[in-house]
Design an enzyme around this catalytic site. Structure first.
Site, PDB file in Angstrom:
ATOM      1  N   PRO A   5       2.825   4.461  19.027  1.00  0.00           N
ATOM      2  CA  PRO A   5       2.682   3.057  19.092  1.00  0.00           C
ATOM      3  C   PRO A   5       3.340   2.099  18.174  1.00  0.00           C
ATOM      4  O   PRO A   5       3.212   2.354  16.974  1.00  0.00           O
ATOM      5  CB  PRO A   5       1.246   2.650  19.257  1.00  0.00           C
ATOM      6  CG  PRO A   5       0.561   3.802  18.549  1.00  0.00           C
ATOM      7  CD  PRO A   5       1.351   5.028  18.924  1.00  0.00           C
ATOM      8  N   ASN A   6       4.093   1.394  18.855  1.00  0.00           N
ATOM      9  CA  ASN A   6       4.949  -0.083  18.004  1.00  0.00           C
ATOM     10  C   ASN A   6       6.179   0.482  17.186  1.00  0.00           C
ATOM     11  O   ASN A   6       6.756  -0.134  16.683  1.00  0.00           O
ATOM     12  CB  ASN A   6       3.878  -0.397  17.155  1.00  0.00           C
ATOM     13  CG  ASN A   6       2.447  -1.279  18.066  1.00  0.00           C
ATOM     14  OD1 ASN A   6       2.666  -1.924  18.640  1.00  0.00           O
ATOM     15  ND2 ASN A   6       1.451  -0.747  17.199  1.00  0.00           N
ATOM     16  N   ARG A  13       9.526  -5.024  12.984  1.00  0.00           N
ATOM     17  CA  ARG A  13       8.469  -4.983  12.846  1.00  0.00           C
ATOM     18  C   ARG A  13       8.024  -4.804  11.395  1.00  0.00           C
ATOM     19  O   ARG A  13       8.306  -3.769  10.752  1.00  0.00           O
ATOM     20  CB  ARG A  13       7.874  -3.672  13.535  1.00  0.00           C
ATOM     21  CG  ARG A  13       6.302  -3.212  13.401  1.00  0.00           C
ATOM     22  CD  ARG A  13       5.749  -2.082  13.411  1.00  0.00           C
ATOM     23  NE  ARG A  13       4.444  -1.803  13.427  1.00  0.00           N
ATOM     24  CZ  ARG A  13       3.914  -0.879  13.349  1.00  0.00           C
ATOM     25  NH1 ARG A  13       4.486   0.304  13.460  1.00  0.00           N
ATOM     26  NH2 ARG A  13       2.517  -0.692  13.092  1.00  0.00           N
ATOM     27  N   TYR A  18       7.844  -1.275   6.755  1.00  0.00           N
ATOM     28  CA  TYR A  18       8.404  -0.204   7.559  1.00  0.00           C
ATOM     29  C   TYR A  18      10.026  -0.058   7.176  1.00  0.00           C
ATOM     30  O   TYR A  18      10.439   0.629   7.687  1.00  0.00           O
ATOM     31  CB  TYR A  18       8.037  -0.243   8.906  1.00  0.00           C
ATOM     32  CG  TYR A  18       6.465  -0.302   9.322  1.00  0.00           C
ATOM     33  CD1 TYR A  18       5.917   0.806   8.818  1.00  0.00           C
ATOM     34  CD2 TYR A  18       5.871  -1.351   9.709  1.00  0.00           C
ATOM     35  CE1 TYR A  18       4.390   0.923   8.967  1.00  0.00           C
ATOM     36  CE2 TYR A  18       4.541  -1.098   9.926  1.00  0.00           C
ATOM     37  CZ  TYR A  18       3.880  -0.165   9.365  1.00  0.00           C
ATOM     38  OH  TYR A  18       2.416   0.054   9.591  1.00  0.00           O
ATOM     39  N   ASN A  69       4.889  11.133  13.970  1.00  0.00           N
ATOM     40  CA  ASN A  69       4.444   9.578  13.481  1.00  0.00           C
ATOM     41  C   ASN A  69       3.360   9.097  14.451  1.00  0.00           C
ATOM     42  O   ASN A  69       4.025   8.632  15.555  1.00  0.00           O
ATOM     43  CB  ASN A  69       5.530   8.828  13.087  1.00  0.00           C
ATOM     44  CG  ASN A  69       5.031   7.787  12.468  1.00  0.00           C
ATOM     45  OD1 ASN A  69       3.842   7.381  12.268  1.00  0.00           O
ATOM     46  ND2 ASN A  69       5.890   6.788  11.917  1.00  0.00           N
ATOM     47  N   ALA A  72      -0.831   4.141  14.689  1.00  0.00           N
ATOM     48  CA  ALA A  72      -2.238   3.841  14.467  1.00  0.00           C
ATOM     49  C   ALA A  72      -3.059   4.850  15.051  1.00  0.00           C
ATOM     50  O   ALA A  72      -4.293   5.009  14.784  1.00  0.00           O
ATOM     51  CB  ALA A  72      -2.461   2.434  14.817  1.00  0.00           C
ATOM     52  N   GLU A  93       2.794  15.940  10.023  1.00  0.00           N
ATOM     53  CA  GLU A  93       2.604  14.582  10.209  1.00  0.00           C
ATOM     54  C   GLU A  93       3.500  13.707   9.275  1.00  0.00           C
ATOM     55  O   GLU A  93       3.826  14.162   8.145  1.00  0.00           O
ATOM     56  CB  GLU A  93       1.074  14.406   9.554  1.00  0.00           C
ATOM     57  CG  GLU A  93       0.722  12.990   9.626  1.00  0.00           C
ATOM     58  CD  GLU A  93      -0.854  12.978   8.996  1.00  0.00           C
ATOM     59  OE1 GLU A  93      -1.378  13.806   8.530  1.00  0.00           O
ATOM     60  OE2 GLU A  93      -1.218  11.771   8.907  1.00  0.00           O
ATOM     61  N   HIS A  95       4.813   9.644   8.260  1.00  0.00           N
ATOM     62  CA  HIS A  95       4.484   8.160   8.162  1.00  0.00           C
ATOM     63  C   HIS A  95       5.671   7.470   7.570  1.00  0.00           C
ATOM     64  O   HIS A  95       5.889   8.060   6.258  1.00  0.00           O
ATOM     65  CB  HIS A  95       3.072   7.710   7.611  1.00  0.00           C
ATOM     66  CG  HIS A  95       2.083   8.318   8.238  1.00  0.00           C
ATOM     67  ND1 HIS A  95       1.664   7.875   9.584  1.00  0.00           N
ATOM     68  CD2 HIS A  95       1.270   9.219   8.209  1.00  0.00           C
ATOM     69  CE1 HIS A  95       0.793   8.488  10.018  1.00  0.00           C
ATOM     70  NE2 HIS A  95       0.379   9.553   9.097  1.00  0.00           N
ATOM     71  N   ARG A 102      -2.505   1.721   1.235  1.00  0.00           N
ATOM     72  CA  ARG A 102      -2.782   0.813   2.003  1.00  0.00           C
ATOM     73  C   ARG A 102      -4.122   0.461   2.399  1.00  0.00           C
ATOM     74  O   ARG A 102      -5.017   1.071   1.431  1.00  0.00           O
ATOM     75  CB  ARG A 102      -1.821   0.825   3.311  1.00  0.00           C
ATOM     76  CG  ARG A 102      -0.311   1.144   3.147  1.00  0.00           C
ATOM     77  CD  ARG A 102       0.445   1.030   4.287  1.00  0.00           C
ATOM     78  NE  ARG A 102       0.612  -0.003   5.003  1.00  0.00           N
ATOM     79  CZ  ARG A 102       0.905  -0.190   6.470  1.00  0.00           C
ATOM     80  NH1 ARG A 102       1.219   1.033   6.949  1.00  0.00           N
ATOM     81  NH2 ARG A 102       0.632  -1.496   7.086  1.00  0.00           N
TER      82      ARG A 102
HETATM   83  C1  DQA Z   1       2.687   4.474  10.098  1.00  0.00           C
HETATM   84  C2  DQA Z   1       1.493   4.080   9.399  1.00  0.00           C
HETATM   85  C3  DQA Z   1       0.077   3.470  10.215  1.00  0.00           C
HETATM   86  O1  DQA Z   1      -1.167   3.234   9.662  1.00  0.00           O
HETATM   87  C4  DQA Z   1       0.764   2.554  11.390  1.00  0.00           C
HETATM   88  O2  DQA Z   1      -0.393   2.088  12.456  1.00  0.00           O
HETATM   89  C5  DQA Z   1       1.697   2.572  11.891  1.00  0.00           C
HETATM   90  C6  DQA Z   1       3.022   3.180  11.226  1.00  0.00           C
HETATM   91  C7  DQA Z   1       3.612   4.628   9.351  1.00  0.00           C
HETATM   92  O3  DQA Z   1       4.807   5.130   9.743  1.00  0.00           O
HETATM   93  O4  DQA Z   1       3.960   4.191   8.374  1.00  0.00           O
HETATM   94  O5  DQA Z   1       1.767   2.149  13.124  1.00  0.00           O
HETATM   95  O6  DQA Z   1       2.427   5.543  11.029  1.00  0.00           O
END
Ligand code: DQA
Length: 142
Positions: A5-6, A13, A18, A69, A72, A93, A95, A102
């Site tokens: 998501p997002n 964003r 990011y 990735n 959240a 995994e 990010h 964080r």
């Molecule tokens: C994320 C880190 C997550 O905590 C966050 O909710 C994201 C992006 C990252 O790529 O740094 O949506 O996965």
């Protein structure tokens, strides 16, 4: 390569967290890396947990591994963790940000419990690194 998501909003964003690279720029970085290594990579981004779960199920027999990735959902989704465990495919995994530096709620990762390993904190550069890591794990790098 699965993005949760997002992450479709990358580029605009919270660029201070990011970075300014868009998801389609990232896709190009990944394709270059895959070509270099002689492997194939496909992409999915979804804002929906169930779509990601279905895609993990569908990856069985079709892909050798997954870079994920989960956004959240990383911090909340027992269902994604169970899906990974159920298909028994290696997952790296990923990010963009260093989740350990964080907020406290980002330190918990359900994905880490079932992933081969984690790459975080390198921004967009983490994507080709994750492909490298998965290819190395699979012994697929040429
Ligand atoms: C994320 C880190 C997550 O905590 C966050 O909710 C994201 C992006 C990252 O790529 O740094 O949506 O996965």
């Amino acid at each position: 390569m699965m993005n949760g998501p997002n992450l479709n909003l990358l580029g605009t964003r919270q660029p201070e967290v990011y970075g300014a690279t868009t998801l389609s720029d990232i896709e190009k970085l990944c394709n270059n890396k895959a070509e270099q290594l002689g492997v194939t990579v496909d992409f999915l981004q979804s804002n929906h947990e169930g779509v990601l779960i279905d895609a993990i199920h569908d990856a069985r027999g079709k892909y050798d591994g997954i870079v994920l990735n989960a956004g959240a959902f990383t911090h909340t989704s027992i269902a994604l963790m169970d899906a990974i465990k159920s298909v028994a495919l290696p997952v790296v995994e990923l990010h963009l940000s260093n989740i350990h530096q964080r907020e406290e709620f980002r330190h918990q990762s359900y994905i880490s419990k079932v992933a081969v390993g984690q790459i975080c904190g390198f921004g967009a550069a983490g994507y080709p690194l994750a492909i490298d890591a998965l290819a190395t794990y699979l012994g697929a790098a040429t």
